[in-house]
Motif scaffolding. Structure first.
Motif, short mmCIF file in Angstrom:
data_model
loop_
_atom_site.label_atom_id
_atom_site.label_comp_id
_atom_site.label_asym_id
_atom_site.label_seq_id
_atom_site.Cartn_x
_atom_site.Cartn_y
_atom_site.Cartn_z
N ASN A 90 -36.40 29.67 43.09
CA ASN A 90 -36.70 31.07 43.38
C ASN A 90 -36.88 31.93 42.13
N LYS A 193 -21.84 33.10 38.70
CA LYS A 193 -22.38 34.40 39.10
C LYS A 193 -21.50 35.52 38.53
N ASP A 220 -30.59 29.75 43.01
CA ASP A 220 -31.52 30.88 43.12
C ASP A 220 -31.36 31.71 41.85
N GLN A 222 -32.87 34.21 40.68
CA GLN A 222 -32.90 35.68 40.79
C GLN A 222 -31.58 36.21 41.33
N ASP A 223 -31.02 35.49 42.30
CA ASP A 223 -29.73 35.91 42.85
C ASP A 223 -28.64 35.78 41.78
N ASP A 225 -29.17 35.89 38.66
CA ASP A 225 -29.56 36.82 37.60
C ASP A 225 -29.32 36.23 36.20
#
Ligand code: 7TS
Length: 415
Positions: A90, A193, A220, A222-223, A225
């Protein structure tokens, strides 16, 4: 349908999955192969093997440079694969996905392209005690060259990063945090995260070494970051010699190219070279074309099973094997973090892990023994190494049973 026996839940038909991996039906030393060395590299499904054959039978050509038909076919397949990989993790943009030789190559690319430009004397890089050598040595080399300092966040006795201690290391001097998503030697799943969030609160970019995560769990970017995420194709059921560096566009654009050569340039004169756009700026020379294309095939295959199913099934295998092993006399687990991927490192009193590995091999069982390219971590536990069993979704509880019975036999021989 011949659904998996012994499982409380049914995630997929493991018997038919096993048929997708031709190597799993071979024997080793006269016994059916039990392949429990998936953290080192994974086996390849027939669809990937077929795609490799198809590439050399029908598509082989160099990419990004030919007007002719085959070059266009190969280029299209390579770029289609980049798009599959983008979707798999993603990433927001296709050109944030850089093909590399693997995890090690991706980390070295960031150490050179980002580190040499933005990290200087007195600056600090924060890693953790459980990193693989490839997430230690490139930073040490950079620190030596630049006079920067490597700071190491400690882990606790079960193999979890001590967050308060890591946070204490973050300061205005910190120019990068480089942490693995999952430990190859212990299986610990790190709270990346949270680490990324805390580092970003202080404007510190974060690189995640995903070599042991990408095959087990949905990533992911983007999640999360994260600013950089690296992984290897060969641990994701694809070829060796190909991997991925995901980087945020803003960082990749600011970074210097790692290597000079064909494909990474816009114009060259003897006076000056201008660089190509992303992703090509970081992809000098003829790449591992077939590896890149068939990494896309491997991802299609993984998607067809579903990473949620893979995760759930592997967790069940992990629990089953841990429970069975814990009944053995003299067993000591190295790494018992609350969050773990399907990796078990252990020692048995009075048994050298190397000897155990050799005897298990005679019984057709492949595990890894030694320091697992994490020598500082082994020093922390004050041990020379461990025996490590690492599972993939094509492994079964029946194989675990064979493994346990064989460990018992081997330990009795060695004690
Ligand atoms: N980072 C981690 C966490 C790894 O587990 C590995 C390889 C690497 C980086 C390097 O990956 P490469 O594909 O560039 O070599 N780990 C292992 C292992 O545990 N046994 O063999 C290789």
């Amino acid at each position: 349908m011949n659904l998996t026996q012994n499982t409380t839940k049914i995630y997929f038909d493991v018997a038919s999955i096993r048929k997708d991996f031709p190597i799993l039906s071979r024997t080793v030393n006269g016994r059916p192969l039990v392949y429990f060395d998936n953290a080192a590299t994974t086996q390849k499904p027939q669809v990937v093997i077929d795609a490799i054959t198809k590439y050399y039978t029908h598509q082989n050509s160099n990419i990004h440079r030919g007007v002719h038909y085959l070059s266009q076919v190969a280029t299209q397949a390579y770029e289609d694969s980049r798009e599959k990989i983008r979707a798999f993790i993603n990433a927001e943009k296709n050109h944030e996905v850089i093909f590399t030789k693997g995890t090690t190559d991706g980390i070295n690319l960031v150490a050179n392209g980002f580190g040499r430009k933005f990290i200087g004397a007195g600056d600090e890089i924060v890693i953790s005690e459980l990193e693989h050598h490839s997430n230690i040595v490139p930073w040490q080399m950079l620190c030596e060259e630049k006079g920067a300092v490597l700071r190491v966040a400690p882990i606790n006795e079960v193999g979890e990063i001590v967050m308060e201690e890591l946070l204490k290391l973050l300061s205005p001097r910190t120019k990068l945090v480089a942490i693995s998503h999952v430990s190859n030697a212990l299986g610990s799943v790190n709270p990346i995260k949270e680490i990324i969030k805390k580092a970003h609160d202080l404007n510190i970019p974060v690189l995640i070494d995903g070599a042991q995560a990408i095959q087990h769990t949905k990533v992911d970017v983007q999640d999360l970051d994260c600013d950089f995420y690296v992984f290897s194709g060969h641990k994701l059921f694809a070829s060796t010699g190909v991997g991925i560096l995901y980087g945020k566009e803003e960082f990749l654009n600011k970074m210097n190219p790692y290597q000079g050569g064909g494909d990474m340039i816009k114009t060259v004169t003897f006076e000056k070279t201008t660089y190509n756009e992303l992703p090509h700026k970081f992809e000098a020379g003829t790449p591992h074309i077939e590896g890149g294309i068939t990494l896309g095939t491997a991802i299609d295959y993984v998607n067809s099973i579903g990473l949620e199913n893979i995760s759930a099934y592997e967790q069940e295998l992990l629990e089953y094997a841990t429970e069975k092993l814990s009944q053995l006399e003299g067993i000591r687990f190295i790494g018992t973090a609350k969050e773990k991927a399907s990796v078990i490192s252990f020692l048995i009193d009075g048994v050298h892990p190397y000897d155990l590995g050799v005897i298990l091999d005679k019984m057709g069982i492949a595990i890894r023994t030694g320091h697992h390219c994490t020598q500082p971590l082994m020093q922390k536990f004050n041990i020379p190494g461990t025996a490590r069993a690492s599972f993939a979704f094509y492994n079964t509880k029946e194989e675990v049973d064979v493994f346990i019975a064989s460990v018992i036999k081997a330990a009795a021989m060695l004690k």
